[in-house]
Design an enzyme around this catalytic site. Structure first.
Site, mmCIF file in Angstrom:
data_model
loop_
_atom_site.group_PDB
_atom_site.id
_atom_site.type_symbol
_atom_site.label_atom_id
_atom_site.label_comp_id
_atom_site.label_asym_id
_atom_site.label_seq_id
_atom_site.Cartn_x
_atom_site.Cartn_y
_atom_site.Cartn_z
ATOM 1 N N ALA A 34 25.604 15.499 16.595
ATOM 2 C CA ALA A 34 25.494 16.251 17.864
ATOM 3 C C ALA A 34 25.838 15.801 18.601
ATOM 4 O O ALA A 34 27.186 16.250 20.352
ATOM 5 C CB ALA A 34 24.103 16.100 18.902
ATOM 6 N N GLN A 49 16.789 15.066 21.341
ATOM 7 C CA GLN A 49 15.828 14.581 21.860
ATOM 8 C C GLN A 49 14.084 14.976 21.306
ATOM 9 O O GLN A 49 13.249 14.424 21.406
ATOM 10 C CB GLN A 49 15.514 13.081 23.127
ATOM 11 C CG GLN A 49 16.918 12.827 22.704
ATOM 12 C CD GLN A 49 16.205 11.091 21.657
ATOM 13 O OE1 GLN A 49 15.535 10.824 21.045
ATOM 14 N NE2 GLN A 49 17.782 10.365 21.479
ATOM 15 N N SER A 83 20.872 17.310 15.917
ATOM 16 C CA SER A 83 20.851 16.189 14.713
ATOM 17 C C SER A 83 19.844 15.762 13.876
ATOM 18 O O SER A 83 18.946 15.712 14.265
ATOM 19 C CB SER A 83 21.616 14.598 16.232
ATOM 20 O OG SER A 83 21.585 13.486 15.085
ATOM 21 N N HIS A 109 19.185 13.163 12.233
ATOM 22 C CA HIS A 109 19.042 11.749 12.343
ATOM 23 C C HIS A 109 18.095 10.887 13.080
ATOM 24 O O HIS A 109 17.769 9.786 13.277
ATOM 25 C CB HIS A 109 20.618 10.763 11.725
ATOM 26 C CG HIS A 109 21.021 10.209 13.004
ATOM 27 N ND1 HIS A 109 20.529 9.290 13.791
ATOM 28 C CD2 HIS A 109 22.302 10.785 13.884
ATOM 29 C CE1 HIS A 109 21.308 9.130 14.884
ATOM 30 N NE2 HIS A 109 22.246 10.108 15.171
ATOM 31 N N CYS A 125 23.855 4.730 22.082
ATOM 32 C CA CYS A 125 25.025 4.772 21.978
ATOM 33 C C CYS A 125 26.275 4.228 23.127
ATOM 34 O O CYS A 125 27.442 4.649 23.008
ATOM 35 C CB CYS A 125 24.806 6.441 22.788
ATOM 36 S SG CYS A 125 23.467 7.362 21.952
HETATM 37 C C1 LIG Z 1 21.588 10.473 19.460
HETATM 38 C C2 LIG Z 1 22.425 11.245 20.569
HETATM 39 C C3 LIG Z 1 23.093 12.337 20.209
HETATM 40 C C4 LIG Z 1 24.093 12.063 18.934
HETATM 41 O O1 LIG Z 1 24.061 11.778 18.699
HETATM 42 P P1 LIG Z 1 25.136 12.173 17.049
HETATM 43 O O2 LIG Z 1 24.203 13.253 15.625
HETATM 44 O O3 LIG Z 1 24.615 11.074 16.582
HETATM 45 O O4 LIG Z 1 26.067 12.666 17.323
HETATM 46 C C5 LIG Z 1 23.558 13.285 21.302
HETATM 47 N N1 LIG Z 1 22.588 13.086 21.951
HETATM 48 C C6 LIG Z 1 21.354 12.644 22.415
HETATM 49 C C7 LIG Z 1 20.715 13.386 23.279
HETATM 50 C C8 LIG Z 1 21.533 11.912 21.144
HETATM 51 O O5 LIG Z 1 20.288 11.337 21.670
#
Ligand SMILES: *Cc1c(COP(=O)(O)O)cnc(C)c1O
Length: 393
Positions: A74, A182, A202, A204, A324
């Site tokens: 993401a 989310q 995303s 994961h 993050c």
């Molecule tokens: C985890 C997260 C991201 C980043 O996603 P990645 O796939 O780890 O780069 C972006 N936005 C939100 C709201 C997230 O929780």
């Protein structure tokens, strides 16, 4: 063997579902073809698997499969959405609207665009972390190209009023991007009902593998400039060999989300909250009282030191603020934007429940939190003063 901590950090990442791992394995060892090599069996099998995954990712958000671009996650999707749209539409305007509580991958990209000469409006949030749709409406000018607002916040779980905001954007002729990382898979996301033009996802965060994500782009309306150029994969929007095993895992992860029950998740989350709040005074819940993710609980604990709390909480894996930005110290920028005082923001914990959280873990986690807070408060002069003041009433 010592028991591992109870995992309640599912906003940071989730365990990869064993069914996802199972589906991915053949694509490392047997079906290892490049999905861009259609002239032989290996390539065709890989390509068919990628098509099927694209279909299930699209289905998760009510999109068409040709509108899905696979990315590395993401972070990349957010960057592609913001930079890609703003740069490709420079002749039409130069204005981007976003909010103070977005993920850093949106905020830092907005800052980069500002340095490139674009204008950025940072909308404030209210005490619940919510963005008022009226403010979105008021911020739109005839130079506005894109509105980027997250569907659900990753720290406090607040759900924005996507339908209202989408309607405003569509009426005013500006594109609407949402970081739905989310929300997707946990609650229904629909690009038609919410009138979304771009959506970041995303894998994961929904029990898929790390290192793969997607950007939905409404076709053919939205013009986008690619960031990665070269081989022309993903309709030229994201060059680079497609990560076939990861994409396959992402597809299966999207399908499995259909079996999760948000009400069941919320029931466990509410139980965790009750068990903690019933035992402790001075606990504040951050986030919207009703409009929030079913798996999120963000609590502030008065009279304890935030870093001491996190260090001492050995039996539960949680975080304060978002993972993050964990390299940064200091209180969460999300809580600060909501008007929470530094000290309280520091002593806040984000609990993120997940598919693998069991009924048995909830009371154990609650006891651990209650005991740790009580232990720290016993050493806290501020808490002593509070108790003394209360005893004299
Ligand atoms: C985890 C997260 C991201 C980043 O996603 P990645 O796939 O780890 O780069 C972006 N936005 C939100 C709201 C997230 O929780």
């Amino acid at each position: 063997m010592k028991q591992r901590p109870i995992y309640l950090d599912n906003h940071a990442t989730t365990r990869c579902d064993p069914r996802v791992v199972e589906a991915m394995l053949p694509f490392f060892t047997q079906e290892y073809g490049n999905s861009s090599s259609p002239h032989h069996l290996y390539g065709r099998n890989a390509s068919e698997a990628v098509d099927a995954a694209r279909e299930s990712v699209a289905r998760l958000i009510g999109a068409k499969s040709r509108e899905i671009i696979f990315t590395s996650g993401a972070t990349e999707s957010n960057q592609l959405a913001l930079c890609g749209v703003m740069r490709a539409n420079r002749m039409r305007g130069d204005h981007l609207i976003t909010s103070a509580t977005e993920h850093k991958s949106v905020l830092d990209t907005a800052k980069r665009l500002e340095r490139e000469g674009f204008k950025v409006t940072m909308l404030p949030v209210d005490a619940y972390g919510d963005v008022d749709p009226q403010l979105v409406e008021a911020a739109i000018t005839n130079r506005t190209i894109l509105v980027s607002l997250m569907a659900a916040n990753n720290e406090v779980g607040t759900l924005l009023r996507m339908r209202e905001i989408g309607k405003i954007c569509r009426q005013r002729g500006v594109w609407f991007h949402s970081d739905a990382v989310q929300m997707a898979g946990k609650m229904p996301v629909d690009v038609e009902a919410m009138q979304l033009d771009l959506v970041s996802l995303s894998a994961h965060k929904i029990y898929g593998p790390k290192g793969v994500g997607a950007l939905y782009v409404r076709r053919p309306e939205v013009r986008l400039e690619p960031m990665l150029i070269g081989g022309g994969q993903e309709r030229g929007m994201r060059s680079g060999t497609v990560a076939v095993p990861l994409v396959v895992g992402f597809g299966v992860a999207c399908q499995l989300c259909a079996d999760d029950d948000p009400a069941e998740m919320a029931r466990r989350r509410d139980l965790l909250e009750t068990l903690i709040v019933d035992e402790l005074d001075g606990v504040t819940r951050h986030g919207h009282p009703t409009r929030r993710l079913p798996n999120n609980l963000n609590l502030g604990f008065a009279w304890v030191n935030g870093s001491a709390l996190l260090i001492n909480l050995r039996g539960v894996a949680v975080s304060n603020g978002s993972a993050c930005t964990s390299s940064e110290t200091g209180p969460s920028y999300v809580l600060k934007a909501m008007g929470v005082e530094d000290e309280e923001a520091n002593a806040s914990l984000r609990f993120g429940l997940g598919r693998f959280t069991t009924d048995e873990e909830i009371p154990r986690a609650a006891i651990e939190v209650v005991e740790t807070v009580n232990r720290l408060r016993a050493l806290s002069p501020a808490y002593e003063m509070h108790r003394f003041a209360r005893s004299r009433i």
